[in-house]
Write a protein that holds these residues in place. Structure first.
Motif, short mmCIF file in Angstrom:
data_model
loop_
_atom_site.label_atom_id
_atom_site.label_comp_id
_atom_site.label_asym_id
_atom_site.label_seq_id
_atom_site.Cartn_x
_atom_site.Cartn_y
_atom_site.Cartn_z
N HIS A 134 0.83 -1.20 0.00
CA HIS A 134 0.00 0.00 0.00
C HIS A 134 0.87 1.25 0.00
O HIS A 134 0.67 2.17 -0.81
N ALA A 135 1.85 1.30 0.88
CA ALA A 135 2.73 2.47 0.95
C ALA A 135 3.52 2.64 -0.34
O ALA A 135 3.67 3.76 -0.85
N ASP A 136 4.00 1.54 -0.89
CA ASP A 136 4.76 1.61 -2.15
C ASP A 136 3.88 2.12 -3.29
O ASP A 136 4.33 2.92 -4.13
N ALA A 137 2.63 1.66 -3.33
CA ALA A 137 1.72 2.10 -4.40
C ALA A 137 1.46 3.60 -4.30
O ALA A 137 1.41 4.31 -5.31
N LEU A 138 1.29 4.11 -3.09
CA LEU A 138 1.03 5.53 -2.92
C LEU A 138 2.27 6.36 -3.22
O LEU A 138 2.17 7.47 -3.75
N MET A 185 -2.91 10.78 2.40
CA MET A 185 -3.01 9.35 2.64
C MET A 185 -1.64 8.69 2.61
O MET A 185 -1.41 7.68 3.26
N LEU A 186 -0.69 9.26 1.87
CA LEU A 186 0.67 8.73 1.88
C LEU A 186 1.28 8.84 3.26
O LEU A 186 1.95 7.92 3.75
N GLN A 187 1.06 9.97 3.93
CA GLN A 187 1.57 10.14 5.29
C GLN A 187 0.99 9.08 6.22
O GLN A 187 1.69 8.51 7.07
N MET A 188 -0.29 8.79 6.06
CA MET A 188 -0.94 7.77 6.89
C MET A 188 -0.33 6.40 6.63
O MET A 188 -0.08 5.63 7.56
N ALA A 189 -0.10 6.10 5.36
CA ALA A 189 0.48 4.80 5.01
C ALA A 189 1.90 4.67 5.58
O ALA A 189 2.28 3.62 6.10
N ARG A 190 2.68 5.74 5.46
CA ARG A 190 4.04 5.71 6.02
C ARG A 190 3.99 5.51 7.53
O ARG A 190 4.81 4.79 8.10
#
Length: 580
Positions: free
Chosen positions: A340-344, A566-571
């Motif tokens: 998920h994080a990589d995709a974002l 949302m990237l910050q959330m995934a990280r």
């Protein structure tokens, strides 16, 4: 004490059911009811410019408050205009009572001026649609309609001939108790036992959540933690499940992002929680699937189920979580969080490259700045089309914000009317209409409703002078775009001419200041942002069978979207993944 007429009794019953407003446009057959509203202190008549707006506004009010809302249309063309907004409310499970006033009862069936048959016409977009044919019948019929709307979460339509509305009401009407709240539904023990066995026997479980998880955030998180499950969501589940979620893997579907698609396809057991997700092409057909839904008619209509569980998500999880075994292996969960994080990471640059110089403005950038500047408890109403994409990928939920759109019915022009209904529920709460130029111009007349009632709605207009989602459909079909270009005015100048605050933004550096001035303005405001028509979007996984009815393209014109915060959330969630 003066004797009541049927219209006055009708309005009394509505107010007892908690209705605060009746949205509509006046007309001869409706006049007795409007006059009854005028003289009743507990309910207001909200005069809109188009009945479609009335129905959308009522639907939005019902979604914000969870209570019954109401709208009305006069005979024939007047109530016919309600139908699109009522379809949307019905498919959004919003409890709405619609009054369709009718021609004189003595003329029904004789081809009279403006004659239609509302009790038949609204049958498909309601749980209940009946005509009042006598004063004695009205109280029981209206009560039945209210209980259908509230009890089954949808629309009821009452047809009332104008002459009957003006008749004297019965001497001693029965004041029955009204159902105004819904119960919870617990699954049977056999279903819970079977579900426990399936979960305990699976190594990799994924939860996919929809709007039925409203009010069950804590229960979903506790369950996911216990079984080490990634949690994906549909668009209507975003506002209820994405925030404070260390198991989030994004959204699946045509507006999707992240690893939700992989998580639903690479698991052993997929549990659909409170979702009637319509795109079965995005669902797997080779894993065990369980669906939990409070509406039994939804069970199994999108995919083949191994177990159907009829129940409220919150009550189901309360029964289920204590009984399942705790899973210790989080390899699948951690792998999905990493994906998920990589995709974002791969798509975030879509709006960060040269945004301060790119003209026309990236719409992704507009959505990201709007998300940062809007209040923590703002209500966003979102037009169908590309505004859905930007809302799905850039608006950050937190448990207090609301995001409402025509997510099931897919109608154009919904955002402005929905903002009207949302703002009437609380004038002090920030309401933002994310409108496309196509949708806004379709029902632009009701911008005047904002001015008339001094509603402080802020319209942020994504103005790319095109019907860009339709252009996507044409691209996929191999067709040249045709009939998709809008020749627009300066919408900010139009807003000012109407008596509202209006500002036009053509350069990125002007955006933050324009939004700040609009939010600071105490009345209605419109920010007309000229955006790039070539900024389109595709989901992370795409096959030909996924685009039927909602086309997407991989042409060079298409950007991969972006994902905002949302990237910050995934990280942040990746910090929970153990390092080797």
């Amino acid at each position: 004490m003066a004797k009541q007429n049927v219209a006055e009794q009708f309005v009394d019953i509505l107010t007892r059911a908690g209705v605060k407003r009746l949205y509509g446009v006046v007309g001869d057959s409706l006049n007795p009811v409007v006059d009854a509203v005028r003289r009743h202190s507990a309910i207001d008549w909200i005069h809109v410019r188009h009945e479609e707006t009335a129905a959308f506004a009522a639907g939005a009010e019902a979604q914000i408050t969870g209570r019954l809302a109401a709208c009305a249309g006069s005979c024939g063309p007047g109530n016919l205009h309600l139908i699109n907004g009522l379809y949307d409310a019905h498919r959004s499970m919003a409890p709405v009572l619609a009054l369709a006033s009718h021609i004189p009862s003595s003329e029904i069936g004789l081809g009279y001026f403006q004659e239609t048959h509302p009790d038949r016409l609204f049958g498909e977009c309601s749980h209940y649609s009946e005509m009042i044919s006598s004063p004695q019948q009205m109280p029981r019929l209206l009560q039945t309609a209210i209980q259908h709307a509230v009890g089954r979460s949808g629309v009821s339509v009452v047809t009332l001939p104008g002459d009957i509305a003006d008749h004297a009401a019965p001497e001693k009407p029965v004041e029955s108790a009204l159902v105004t709240t819904r119960p919870t539904v617990r699954p049977g023990d056999a279903e819970i036992d079977r579900l426990v066995d399936l979960i305990d026997g699976a190594e990799k479980v994924t939860l996919f959540c929809g709007s039925g998880t409203k009010g069950a955030h804590a229960e979903v998180m506790e369950f996911a933690q216990k079984i080490k499950s990634p949690v994906g969501h549909a668009l209507r589940g975003k506002e209820w499940i994405q925030y404070d979620n260390p198991y989030d893997v994004g959204m699946s579907g045509l507006l999707g992002y992240g690893a939700a698609y992989e998580a639903t396809h690479e698991c052993d057991l997929l549990i659909l929680l409170g979702t009637d997700f319509p795109y079965n092409a995005f669902l797997p057909d080779d894993v065990t699937i369980v669906q939990v839904d409070v509406r039994p008619e939804n069970l199994g209509r999108r995919s083949k189920l191994d177990l159907a569980v009829w129940g409220d998500v919150k009550e189901t999880l309360r029964c289920l979580t204590p009984r399942v075994r705790t899973k210790d292996n989080r390899k699948f969960l951690d792998r999905m969080l990493k994906k998920h994080a990589d995709a974002l990471e791969g798509v975030v640059k879509a709006y960060t490259r040269k945004v301060d110089k790119h003209v026309p403005i990236h719409p992704e950038y507009v959505a990201a700045v709007l998300d940062e500047m809007a209040d923590d408890d703002a209500v966003f109403t979102v037009d169908t089309g590309m505004c859905n994409v930007w809302a799905a990928r850039y608006l950050t939920p937190n448990g207090r914000r609301r995001v409402i759109g025509s997510f099931s019915h897919g109608s154009m022009a919904n955002a402005l009317p929905m903002a009207i209904g949302a703002q009437f529920t609380d004038r002090g709460r920030q309401v933002v209409s994310m409108s496309g130029d196509g949708g806004f111009s379709m029902l632009m007349g009701d911008f005047l409703t904002l001015v008339q009632y001094d509603l402080p709605v802020k319209v942020v207009l994504f103005n790319n002078s095109s019907l860009s989602m339709v252009e996507l459909e044409m691209l996929v079909a191999g067709l040249p775009s045709h009939g998709t270009t809008n020749k627009n005015p300066d919408f900010a100048a139009v807003a000012r001419a109407c008596g509202a605050h209006g500002v036009r933004v053509e350069k990125p550096k002007e955006l933050a200041g324009a939004l700040k001035s609009a939010f600071k303005h105490k009345g209605p405001a419109l920010v007309d942002v000229v955006t790039d028509p070539n900024a389109l979007s595709i989901p992370p996984k795409i096959r030909a069978d996924m685009v039927t009815g909602f086309a997407l393209s991989a042409s060079k014109m298409v950007l991969d979207g972006g994902v905002g915060r949302m990237l910050q959330m995934a990280r942040s969630n990746l910090r929970n993944v153990p390092r080797p």
